[in-house]
Design an enzyme around this catalytic site. Structure first.
Site, PDB file in Angstrom:
ATOM      1  CB  ALA A  28      -0.932  -0.007   1.209  1.00  0.00           C
ATOM      2  N   PRO A  49       8.763  -8.996  -3.916  1.00  0.00           N
ATOM      3  CG  PRO A  49       9.086 -10.447  -2.116  1.00  0.00           C
ATOM      4  CD  PRO A  49       9.040  -9.001  -2.469  1.00  0.00           C
ATOM      5  N   PRO A 184     -11.188  11.733 -15.509  1.00  0.00           N
ATOM      6  CG  PRO A 184     -10.809  13.064 -17.374  1.00  0.00           C
ATOM      7  CD  PRO A 184     -11.469  13.080 -16.027  1.00  0.00           C
ATOM      8  CG  ASP A 207     -12.468   1.425  -9.838  1.00  0.00           C
ATOM      9  OD1 ASP A 207     -12.523   0.429  -9.117  1.00  0.00           O
ATOM     10  OD2 ASP A 207     -13.417   1.856 -10.514  1.00  0.00           O
ATOM     11  CE  LYS A 229     -13.878  -3.476 -10.706  1.00  0.00           C
ATOM     12  NZ  LYS A 229     -15.275  -3.182 -10.978  1.00  0.00           N
ATOM     13  N   GLY A 260     -13.021   5.821 -11.574  1.00  0.00           N
ATOM     14  CA  GLY A 260     -12.541   6.576 -12.728  1.00  0.00           C
ATOM     15  C   GLY A 260     -13.693   7.244 -13.477  1.00  0.00           C
ATOM     16  CG  ASP A 262     -20.573   9.826 -14.021  1.00  0.00           C
ATOM     17  OD1 ASP A 262     -20.836  10.903 -13.467  1.00  0.00           O
ATOM     18  OD2 ASP A 262     -21.336   8.833 -14.002  1.00  0.00           O
ATOM     19  CB  THR A 290     -17.686  10.582 -18.453  1.00  0.00           C
ATOM     20  OG1 THR A 290     -17.421   9.308 -19.065  1.00  0.00           O
ATOM     21  CG2 THR A 290     -18.335  11.485 -19.490  1.00  0.00           C
ATOM     22  CG  MET A 344     -14.350  -0.482 -21.223  1.00  0.00           C
ATOM     23  SD  MET A 344     -15.327  -1.368 -19.999  1.00  0.00           S
ATOM     24  CE  MET A 344     -16.950  -0.708 -20.317  1.00  0.00           C
ATOM     25  N   GLY A 373      -6.144   9.620 -22.126  1.00  0.00           N
ATOM     26  CA  GLY A 373      -6.459  11.024 -22.324  1.00  0.00           C
ATOM     27  C   GLY A 373      -6.375  11.824 -21.030  1.00  0.00           C
TER      28      GLY A 373
HETATM   29  N1  SAH Z   1     -16.556   5.459 -15.609  1.00  0.00           N
HETATM   30  C1  SAH Z   1     -15.502   5.716 -16.574  1.00  0.00           C
HETATM   31  C2  SAH Z   1     -15.454   4.664 -17.645  1.00  0.00           C
HETATM   32  C3  SAH Z   1     -15.174   3.269 -17.130  1.00  0.00           C
HETATM   33  S1  SAH Z   1     -15.012   2.090 -18.419  1.00  0.00           S
HETATM   34  C4  SAH Z   1     -15.678   7.116 -17.170  1.00  0.00           C
HETATM   35  O1  SAH Z   1     -16.724   7.715 -16.987  1.00  0.00           O
HETATM   36  O2  SAH Z   1     -14.746   7.615 -17.792  1.00  0.00           O
HETATM   37  C5  SAH Z   1     -13.263   2.179 -18.722  1.00  0.00           C
HETATM   38  C6  SAH Z   1     -13.014   2.740 -20.097  1.00  0.00           C
HETATM   39  O3  SAH Z   1     -13.072   4.160 -20.067  1.00  0.00           O
HETATM   40  C7  SAH Z   1     -11.652   2.425 -20.653  1.00  0.00           C
HETATM   41  O4  SAH Z   1     -11.607   1.135 -21.214  1.00  0.00           O
HETATM   42  C8  SAH Z   1     -11.531   3.490 -21.714  1.00  0.00           C
HETATM   43  O5  SAH Z   1     -12.312   3.166 -22.850  1.00  0.00           O
HETATM   44  C9  SAH Z   1     -12.179   4.670 -21.028  1.00  0.00           C
HETATM   45  N2  SAH Z   1     -11.195   5.517 -20.367  1.00  0.00           N
HETATM   46  C10 SAH Z   1     -11.021   5.683 -19.039  1.00  0.00           C
HETATM   47  N3  SAH Z   1     -10.055   6.565 -18.799  1.00  0.00           N
HETATM   48  C11 SAH Z   1      -9.588   6.983 -19.988  1.00  0.00           C
HETATM   49  C12 SAH Z   1      -8.595   7.908 -20.415  1.00  0.00           C
HETATM   50  N4  SAH Z   1      -7.850   8.585 -19.530  1.00  0.00           N
HETATM   51  N5  SAH Z   1      -8.397   8.087 -21.745  1.00  0.00           N
HETATM   52  C13 SAH Z   1      -9.140   7.415 -22.648  1.00  0.00           C
HETATM   53  N6  SAH Z   1     -10.090   6.545 -22.317  1.00  0.00           N
HETATM   54  C14 SAH Z   1     -10.321   6.324 -21.004  1.00  0.00           C
END
Ligand code: SAH
Length: 414
Positions: A28, A49, A184, A207, A229, A260, A262, A290, A344, A373
């Protein structure tokens, strides 16, 4: 190696770009230390390890090197700095000794008195970094840091005013969960409310896609649960996460579930909300920025643009278009003329693009892929629907990445 224990520390800003920093330990503490080192551009070697899933994700993405074993003194050869983040005092002493022999500064999480360097409480605002040392009292350092952070934000009192005026007790008083969108990737893209709740948390369940630098500013006594995950890797099930949220809240603690982007955009936030509600635990939801909108924006692509696109559709590409499990009407999406944003979607990109073309979307439609991004690691590729999958493979783009399809891809190009 001793000296006057009470002498003032001498502050420095270390320029670590390209310089070797060794982190001993993969738990951690290391998870919290590594993001700031990577942000500084250090050439990070982690000796341990085992790694937490978050650290393993950094290793898998090539952002750091991992020596999968116990520490050996020669690990420090060529290093400029070492961070000791192990529980075993004997091991920590051995690292300290090897560092002293080589005249390398050594930060020790386990024993401040034995360390030759201390990590300050830090806040960052654009190009400005403020580092506070509290004379041996980390809590004092964090309190001062919080006050300075609010001053820099130009909102004294809003983010961490004295408890009396900060918020209604119901907001963060024990026994609650907040589902907070972390944004993001750029740590500055969390909302003001999300940040305020995060600074008040007793427990943070984070996450893999949560910006590591946000965790760097947490109080040292916050329990940090890594809910990463990793596909095909070590995974904690969603039920396990739900159980942790409910258990900690029932024990009277204020739990921030940091997600991550929203929390509700392909984030399973709804399931966590239902699990808390079923257990009678009060939940607050704080929306986030998002990546579906922010990753294109960071790459110069507006998801709508006057006279170009009057709609944008956000779709998950994690299930192949021809799979019986798919809930997406790709044929209907192919008939739209607006912007399509696919999250995704890298793994199934070839099938997705082919399906859209088969149902009538032109193979010449502009398409772009934005990897990581809004972060320092952002990469972007412009292409067309017909060739994007092959080009992504050739360029070696990796998740997390957002795919944007539509004329908006070229809307702001001169
Ligand atoms: N809840 C998140 C999305 C979760 S699904 C949101 O609102 O952004 C995870 C997907 O989000 C990743 O596979 C990718 O497609 C996208 N993603 C998350 N962070 C990103 C980033 N910094 N740049 C580009 N795509 C991103």
């Amino acid at each position: 190696m001793s000296g006057r224990g009470d002498a003032s520390p001498y502050p420095l800003g270390l320029r670590l770009h390209g310089r070797r920093v060794v982190v001993v330990g993969g738990g951690a503490v290391a998870t919290r230390r590594v993001p700031a080192l990577l942000d500084a551009g250090a050439d990070v070697l982690v000796v341990a390890p085992e790694l937490t899933p978050a650290l393993r994700a950094h290793a898998d993405a090539g952002r750091l090197r991992w020596a999968e074993r116990r520490f050996a003194p020669t690990d420090l050869d060529g290093a400029w700095l070492v961070q000791v983040a192990v529980d075993d005092p004997g091991a920590a002493v051995a690292v300290s000794a090897a560092a002293a022999e080589r005249r390398i500064f050594c930060v020790r999480a386990d024993d401040r008195a034995a360390a030759t360097a201390w990590t300050p409480a830090v806040t960052r605002q654009g190009p400005v970094t403020v580092a506070v040392l509290g004379g041996g009292d980390p809590r004092r350092a964090m309190t001062v840091r919080d006050a300075v952070r609010d001053l820099l934000a130009g909102r004294p009192g809003l983010v961490s005013a004295p408890p009396a005026v900060r918020e209604s007790p119901a907001d963060t008083a024990g026994g609650r969960v907040a589902l907070v969108g972390a944004g993001p990737g750029d740590p500055e893209l969390i909302t003001v409310k999300g940040w305020r709740l995060l600074t008040r948390a007793d427990v943070v369940v984070a996450d893999r896609l949560v910006p590591g630098l946000l965790l760097d500013e947490l109080r040292a006594d916050v329990e940090l649960v890594d809910a990463a995950k990793i596909p095909y890797g070590p995974a904690r099930t969603q039920e396990e996460i739900n159980r942790i949220l409910v258990d900690r809240a029932r024990a009277g603690r204020f739990v921030v579930r940091l997600k991550g982007g929203d929390p509700y955009v392909f984030g399973r936030g709804g399931e966590e909300l239902l699990a808390c509600a079923a257990a009678g635990v009060p939940v607050t939801v704080v929306p986030g920025v998002t990546s579906a909108v922010a990753a294109p924006a960071a790459a110069g692509i507006p998801v709508t643009h006057r006279a170009v696109a009057h709609e944008f559709t956000v779709v998950s590409g994690h299930v192949a278009p021809d799979s019986p499990a798919s809930l997406v009407r790709w044929d209907a999406l192919a008939a739209l003329r607006g912007t399509l944003v696919v999250l995704m979607g890298l793994k199934n990109l070839a099938a997705i693009a082919a399906t859209l073309v088969a149902h009538g979307r032109s193979a010449e439609t502009p398409a772009a892929v934005v990897q990581e991004g809004t972060t320092g690691g952002q990469r972007m590729l412009r292409s067309t629907l017909g060739t994007v999958a092959a080009e992504v493979a050739a360029a070696g783009l990796r998740p997390p990445a957002t795919v944007v399809i539509g004329d908006v891809v070229d809307a702001l190009r001169a």
